[in-house]
Design an enzyme around this catalytic site. Structure first.
Site, PDB file in Angstrom:
ATOM      1  N   SER A   1     -15.653  -1.291 -14.075  1.00  0.00           N
ATOM      2  CA  SER A   1     -16.083  -2.540 -14.712  1.00  0.00           C
ATOM      3  C   SER A   1     -17.436  -2.976 -14.153  1.00  0.00           C
ATOM      4  O   SER A   1     -18.056  -3.896 -14.672  1.00  0.00           O
ATOM      5  CB  SER A   1     -15.059  -3.644 -14.474  1.00  0.00           C
TER       6      SER A   1
ATOM      7  N   HIS B   1     -14.684   2.959  -1.015  1.00  0.00           N
ATOM      8  CA  HIS B   1     -13.752   1.874  -0.659  1.00  0.00           C
ATOM      9  C   HIS B   1     -12.577   2.331   0.184  1.00  0.00           C
ATOM     10  O   HIS B   1     -11.575   1.624   0.278  1.00  0.00           O
ATOM     11  CB  HIS B   1     -13.265   1.179  -1.942  1.00  0.00           C
TER      12      HIS B   1
ATOM     13  N   TYR C   1       0.830  -1.211   0.000  1.00  0.00           N
ATOM     14  CA  TYR C   1       0.000   0.000   0.000  1.00  0.00           C
ATOM     15  C   TYR C   1       0.862   1.257   0.000  1.00  0.00           C
ATOM     16  O   TYR C   1       0.466   2.277  -0.571  1.00  0.00           O
ATOM     17  CB  TYR C   1      -1.003  -0.012   1.165  1.00  0.00           C
TER      18      TYR C   1
HETATM   19  P1  OAD Z   1     -11.728  -2.328 -12.660  1.00  0.00           P
HETATM   20  O1  OAD Z   1     -10.275  -2.552 -12.855  1.00  0.00           O
HETATM   21  O2  OAD Z   1     -12.572  -3.506 -12.303  1.00  0.00           O
HETATM   22  O3  OAD Z   1     -12.338  -1.699 -13.981  1.00  0.00           O
HETATM   23  C1  OAD Z   1     -11.710  -0.619 -14.615  1.00  0.00           C
HETATM   24  C2  OAD Z   1     -12.638  -0.125 -15.705  1.00  0.00           C
HETATM   25  O4  OAD Z   1     -12.046   1.049 -16.268  1.00  0.00           O
HETATM   26  C3  OAD Z   1     -12.859  -1.107 -16.858  1.00  0.00           C
HETATM   27  O5  OAD Z   1     -14.252  -1.141 -17.169  1.00  0.00           O
HETATM   28  C4  OAD Z   1     -12.055  -0.493 -18.012  1.00  0.00           C
HETATM   29  O6  OAD Z   1     -12.652  -0.768 -19.286  1.00  0.00           O
HETATM   30  C5  OAD Z   1     -12.155   0.981 -17.672  1.00  0.00           C
HETATM   31  N1  OAD Z   1     -11.078   1.812 -18.202  1.00  0.00           N
HETATM   32  C6  OAD Z   1      -9.784   1.503 -18.481  1.00  0.00           C
HETATM   33  N2  OAD Z   1      -9.116   2.565 -18.935  1.00  0.00           N
HETATM   34  C7  OAD Z   1     -10.010   3.598 -18.947  1.00  0.00           C
HETATM   35  C8  OAD Z   1      -9.945   4.970 -19.321  1.00  0.00           C
HETATM   36  N3  OAD Z   1      -8.818   5.521 -19.764  1.00  0.00           N
HETATM   37  N4  OAD Z   1     -11.067   5.714 -19.196  1.00  0.00           N
HETATM   38  C9  OAD Z   1     -12.225   5.180 -18.731  1.00  0.00           C
HETATM   39  N5  OAD Z   1     -12.343   3.893 -18.372  1.00  0.00           N
HETATM   40  C10 OAD Z   1     -11.254   3.113 -18.474  1.00  0.00           C
HETATM   41  O7  OAD Z   1     -11.876  -1.151 -11.591  1.00  0.00           O
HETATM   42  P2  OAD Z   1     -13.156  -0.756 -10.705  1.00  0.00           P
HETATM   43  O8  OAD Z   1     -14.411  -0.974 -11.447  1.00  0.00           O
HETATM   44  O9  OAD Z   1     -12.893   0.586 -10.151  1.00  0.00           O
HETATM   45  O10 OAD Z   1     -11.842  -2.281  -4.638  1.00  0.00           O
HETATM   46  O11 OAD Z   1     -13.054  -1.842  -9.548  1.00  0.00           O
HETATM   47  C11 OAD Z   1     -13.917  -1.772  -8.448  1.00  0.00           C
HETATM   48  C12 OAD Z   1     -13.196  -2.164  -7.183  1.00  0.00           C
HETATM   49  O12 OAD Z   1     -12.527  -3.424  -7.380  1.00  0.00           O
HETATM   50  C13 OAD Z   1     -12.070  -1.238  -6.769  1.00  0.00           C
HETATM   51  O13 OAD Z   1     -12.528  -0.100  -6.059  1.00  0.00           O
HETATM   52  C14 OAD Z   1     -11.202  -2.109  -5.914  1.00  0.00           C
HETATM   53  C15 OAD Z   1     -11.234  -3.399  -6.709  1.00  0.00           C
HETATM   54  O14 OAD Z   1     -11.107  -4.550  -5.958  1.00  0.00           O
HETATM   55  C16 OAD Z   1     -11.135  -2.047  -3.514  1.00  0.00           C
HETATM   56  O15 OAD Z   1      -9.957  -1.696  -3.506  1.00  0.00           O
HETATM   57  C17 OAD Z   1     -11.908  -2.235  -2.283  1.00  0.00           C
END
Ligand code: OAD
Length: 256
Positions: free
Chosen positions: A203, A123, A72
């Site tokens: 995502s 989160h 971290y």
């Molecule tokens: P993810 O890594 O699951 O998803 C990232 C998303 O961003 C995907 O849908 C990509 O297509 C999109 N993406 C990538 N590059 C991008 C860009 N330049 N502009 C816009 N979108 C883009 O991340 P999260 O959905 O945030 O939890 O994941 C949710 C949670 O899962 C996080 O908060 C974390 C993780 O475990 C904790 O840390 C508690």
């Protein structure tokens, strides 16, 4: 009804024109253009390279506190060295014209540093830590870069200890843990009462955060999804702008 729109036309602009309150639900993709890795992207996602069980669970921390604290600290260093990108800046800029709430799954502080003032961290936050035993809040010292980022990535760093003898742990919501109730309730309200909910860079695989747009659309809140990929929302949200967060937000700002 699904409308996959790639052009920012009057249908999209009208969503803004009709809105006073705009809520953003942001995910890791919004920070991707600042150089912060996402979690699930095939090539660069953190969970493709690191073991979730070891690094993002209380059990993992208890088993190997130095591994977890070091990881971290590496992520904190990466964020400290990064800058808000055009998406963060556009979201902050919109506060001049709308009542904006940012509900973020991100643990970085790039929305704050871009100037957004009304942020809910679902989160947790990388810059916060608390005692695993008594809950005492820890204040991180000013970050001193004694190691470069690459070294930090490998580093095992023993966490600081609280007066009660317990280790401080990052104030991040780990797998199996509940979200902070106040933050969650505020986020639900901000999504359900918005005139426009913009879901950007997630995502939509992690619940309960991913339920927010579904529930808001049941309350007739228009939902605009911005993502370079078709994500989990494609069957449910009416408006989808395909593209990177920074590019799409810049194009929106230029036309508003
Ligand atoms: P993810 O890594 O699951 O998803 C990232 C998303 O961003 C995907 O849908 C990509 O297509 C999109 N993406 C990538 N590059 C991008 C860009 N330049 N502009 C816009 N979108 C883009 O991340 P999260 O959905 O945030 O939890 O994941 C949710 C949670 O899962 C996080 O908060 C974390 C993780 O475990 C904790 O840390 C508690």
């Amino acid at each position: 009804m699904n409308e996959h729109i790639t052009k920012i036309d009057d249908t999209i602009l009208d969503l803004f024109r009709r809105a006073k309150k705009i809520t953003f639900l942001t995910g890791a993709g919004v920070s991707a253009e600042s150089g912060i890795p996402t979690f699930r992207d095939e090539l660069t996602g953190l969970w493709k390279h690191y073991d979730v069980e070891k690094l993002a669970s209380e059990e993992g921390f208890v088993n190997d506190p130095s591994l977890v604290w070091g990881w971290y600290e590496w992520r904190r260093a990466k964020v400290a060295a990064a800058q808000p990108n055009p998406a963060h800046l556009a979201i902050a800029e919109l506060e001049k014209r709308f009542e904006v709430t940012v509900v973020t799954q991100n643990v970085d502080d790039l929305h704050e540093r871009a100037g957004s003032t009304n942020i809910r961290h679902l989160h947790g936050e990388l810059n916060k830590a608390h005692c695993i035993q008594c809950g005492d809040a820890y204040t991180h010292k000013e970050f001193v870069f004694t190691k470069d980022e690459v070294e930090l990535e490998q580093a095992r760093i023993e966490p600081p200890k609280c007066r009660c003898g317990g280790y401080y742990r990052p104030s991040i919501v780990w797998f199996g843990e509940s979200l902070n109730t106040d933050v969650w309730e505020d986020s639900v309200e901000a999504c359900n009462e918005a005139h426009l909910l913009i879901v950007i860079g997630t995502s939509a695989q992690v619940y309960p955060a991913a339920s927010l747009p579904y529930n808001a659309s049941l309350k007739n809140v228009p939902v605009l999804n911005i993502n370079p990929e078709e994500n989990n929302f494609r069957y449910l949200v009416p408006f989808f702008l395909k593209g990177k967060a920074g590019d799409v937000m810049t194009r929106i700002m230029n036309q508003l």
